[in-house]
Design a protein around this motif. Structure first.
Motif, short mmCIF file in Angstrom:
data_model
loop_
_atom_site.label_atom_id
_atom_site.label_comp_id
_atom_site.label_asym_id
_atom_site.label_seq_id
_atom_site.Cartn_x
_atom_site.Cartn_y
_atom_site.Cartn_z
N TRP A 68 35.90 47.77 -16.18
CA TRP A 68 36.95 47.92 -17.18
C TRP A 68 36.40 48.23 -18.57
O TRP A 68 36.80 49.18 -19.21
N SER A 69 35.46 47.42 -19.06
CA SER A 69 34.98 47.66 -20.43
C SER A 69 33.59 47.10 -20.63
O SER A 69 33.17 46.16 -19.95
N ILE A 70 32.88 47.70 -21.58
CA ILE A 70 31.62 47.16 -22.10
C ILE A 70 31.95 46.55 -23.46
O ILE A 70 32.36 47.26 -24.39
N ASN A 71 31.81 45.23 -23.58
CA ASN A 71 32.18 44.52 -24.79
C ASN A 71 30.92 44.19 -25.59
O ASN A 71 30.11 43.36 -25.17
N VAL A 72 30.75 44.85 -26.72
CA VAL A 72 29.58 44.63 -27.57
C VAL A 72 29.95 43.58 -28.61
O VAL A 72 30.95 43.73 -29.33
N LEU A 73 29.15 42.53 -28.68
CA LEU A 73 29.42 41.41 -29.57
C LEU A 73 28.54 41.49 -30.81
O LEU A 73 27.31 41.60 -30.70
N THR A 74 29.16 41.44 -31.98
CA THR A 74 28.43 41.39 -33.24
C THR A 74 28.53 39.97 -33.77
O THR A 74 29.64 39.46 -33.96
N LEU A 75 27.39 39.35 -34.00
CA LEU A 75 27.36 37.94 -34.37
C LEU A 75 27.13 37.76 -35.87
O LEU A 75 26.47 38.57 -36.51
N ARG A 76 27.70 36.68 -36.39
CA ARG A 76 27.35 36.20 -37.73
C ARG A 76 27.03 34.72 -37.58
O ARG A 76 27.91 33.93 -37.26
N GLY A 77 25.77 34.39 -37.76
CA GLY A 77 25.36 33.04 -37.42
C GLY A 77 25.51 32.85 -35.92
O GLY A 77 25.09 33.68 -35.12
N ALA A 78 26.17 31.76 -35.53
CA ALA A 78 26.36 31.46 -34.11
C ALA A 78 27.79 31.74 -33.65
O ALA A 78 28.24 31.21 -32.64
N ARG A 79 28.51 32.59 -34.41
CA ARG A 79 29.87 32.95 -34.03
C ARG A 79 30.01 34.46 -33.91
O ARG A 79 29.23 35.23 -34.47
N ILE A 80 31.05 34.87 -33.19
CA ILE A 80 31.31 36.29 -32.97
C ILE A 80 32.17 36.81 -34.12
O ILE A 80 33.28 36.33 -34.34
N ALA A 81 31.65 37.80 -34.84
CA ALA A 81 32.37 38.39 -35.97
C ALA A 81 33.07 39.69 -35.59
O ALA A 81 34.04 40.09 -36.26
N GLU A 82 32.60 40.37 -34.54
CA GLU A 82 33.23 41.62 -34.10
C GLU A 82 33.13 41.70 -32.57
O GLU A 82 32.08 41.40 -32.00
N ILE A 83 34.21 42.13 -31.96
CA ILE A 83 34.21 42.48 -30.54
C ILE A 83 34.60 43.96 -30.46
O ILE A 83 35.67 44.34 -30.93
N THR A 84 33.72 44.76 -29.91
CA THR A 84 34.03 46.17 -29.70
C THR A 84 34.03 46.41 -28.20
O THR A 84 32.98 46.39 -27.55
N SER A 85 35.22 46.62 -27.64
CA SER A 85 35.39 46.77 -26.20
C SER A 85 35.54 48.26 -25.88
O SER A 85 36.58 48.86 -26.15
N PHE A 86 34.50 48.84 -25.31
CA PHE A 86 34.53 50.25 -24.93
C PHE A 86 35.15 50.35 -23.54
O PHE A 86 34.56 49.94 -22.55
N LEU A 87 36.38 50.89 -23.49
CA LEU A 87 37.18 50.81 -22.27
C LEU A 87 36.88 51.89 -21.24
O LEU A 87 37.34 51.77 -20.10
N GLU A 88 36.16 52.91 -21.58
CA GLU A 88 35.92 53.99 -20.62
C GLU A 88 34.95 53.52 -19.53
O GLU A 88 33.82 53.12 -19.81
N VAL A 89 35.38 53.60 -18.28
CA VAL A 89 34.52 53.16 -17.19
C VAL A 89 33.33 54.10 -17.00
O VAL A 89 32.36 53.75 -16.32
N THR A 90 33.38 55.28 -17.60
CA THR A 90 32.26 56.22 -17.51
C THR A 90 31.02 55.69 -18.21
O THR A 90 29.93 56.25 -18.02
N HIS A 91 31.15 54.63 -19.02
CA HIS A 91 29.98 54.04 -19.67
C HIS A 91 29.14 53.22 -18.71
O HIS A 91 27.94 53.01 -18.95
N PHE A 92 29.73 52.73 -17.62
CA PHE A 92 29.04 51.77 -16.76
C PHE A 92 27.77 52.31 -16.10
O PHE A 92 26.76 51.60 -16.04
#
Length: 356
Positions: A306-330
């Motif tokens: 379904w998606s590749i979810n790239v997590l951007t952290l600030r300290g020990a928390r998630i500041a950004e979630i970028t969910s790439f929905l194209e299954v062609t990325h897999f």
């Protein structure tokens, strides 16, 4: 990727060059050349095409090169010029945050914006460092981070190339001028303008710096906690992982969300309750922790990409979630094309059209 044989691409003396020998010659540099093409173009698929074309051009031109200068410098020259040709004829790649303001509430009829050229994720598990001057500004993994690559897409091609060749790869201004058929003065001017723009768009603390402050166990807790919260539909567990100003975007969907209230409204409306049954695999993308999501719509059957979810952290928390929905990325990440059903795994709720 194999180099095209002489019978497929004759001309310019290429018949005298053994394709197998050329493939072996460039093999140690292919991964870093591919990463360079990705930084220039913002798409793994475009980088594949650019590297294929660049190596074909290099193979055809190898008799003329005849060992003059550095092979690495020459290959970067060919790859950069190939990318500049592609940049000139294509729209710049974007993320949803580049296109408009954040949505304050979940958008139930969200539809893909197929007319946008979207930035894509980069599989960095075996990213080669390669040689570089000691004073380069960006580590190689910093230079594939989402914020940096997204900022590059706002630069004209010549500025993009100058910044990457100087600050990431360690070439001198004189070498870059020769590569780009321009003057050292022009390279220095392009470099100064590019640095100013990138500094405005890229956080002062890179993800590499942030990740170095976390031990492996804490990082695993964050990644596992994110995946488990989605699989269990646990809003409280997800909230505990996020910063107050967290953002969530899902290219190719144009809408995106900023702030805990808006992000959780979306999460409760879609992935936590109404999308289906989830399973996840940890991965890495753009030098950042990432999670591959697999979705099962019905009560039985396999879980599909379904998606590749790239997590951007600030300290020990998630500041950004970028969910790439194209299954062609897999495929580029070496991920399986399905996960088998597991007793007791995930949840099942039917999603309305447009939510997921």
């Amino acid at each position: 990727m194999s180099v095209t044989s002489p019978k497929d691409a004759p001309g310019r003396g290429s018949e005298a060059v053994d394709p197998a020998a050329f493939t072996a010659l460039v093999a140690p540099l292919r991964r870093e050349l591919h990463a360079h093409c990705y930084r220039m173009l913002g798409s793994t698929h475009d980088a594949d095409d650019a590297l294929q074309e660049a190596l074909l051009r290099a193979w055809r031109g190898l008799p003329g090169f005849a060992g003059r200068g550095s092979l690495r410098s020459w290959l970067y020259t060919v790859a950069t010029r190939t990318c500049l040709d592609l940049v000139a004829g294509r729209r710049r790649r974007a993320l949803p945050v580049d296109l408009g303001p954040a949505s304050e509430r979940a958008v139930p009829d969200n539809r893909p914006a197929d007319h946008i050229a979207w930035l894509g994720p980069y599989p960095d598990a075996d990213l080669a460092a390669g040689p570089a001057a000691p004073d380069v500004r960006y580590e190689r993994r910093e230079a594939v981070e989402l914020a940096f690559v997204a900022a590059l897409q706002h630069l004209p091609g010549n500025q993009r190339a100058a910044l990457l060749l100087f600050d990431v790869l360690g070439f001198s201004a004189a070498e870059i001028a020769a590569m780009m058929h321009t003057s050292t003065t022009s390279v220095n001017s392009a470099l100064a303008r590019a640095r100013r723009m990138v500094a405005e768009r890229v956080p002062a603390a890179s993800q590499q710096r942030t990740l170095r402050t976390l031990d492996d166990a804490r990082l695993r807790e964050i990644v596992t906690g994110y995946a488990t919260a989605l699989e269990n539909g646990d809003a409280d567990a997800l909230i505990a992982l996020l910063t107050e100003d967290v953002t969530w975007s899902m290219p190719p969907m144009p809408q995106w969300y900023r702030g805990l209230a808006a992000v959780m409204d979306f999460a409760r409306q879609a992935p936590l309750t109404r999308c289906g049954s989830w399973r996840h695999l940890p991965t890495s993308a753009n030098g950042q922790p990432a999670v591959a999501s697999y979705l099962r719509r019905g009560a039985t059957g396999p879980y599909l990409p379904w998606s590749i979810n790239v997590l951007t952290l600030r300290g020990a928390r998630i500041a950004e979630i970028t969910s790439f929905l194209e299954v062609t990325h897999f495929p580029a990440f070496g991920l399986p094309d399905a996960l088998p059903p597991t007793r007791g795994a995930g949840r099942h709720v039917v999603a309305p059209p447009g939510i997921a």
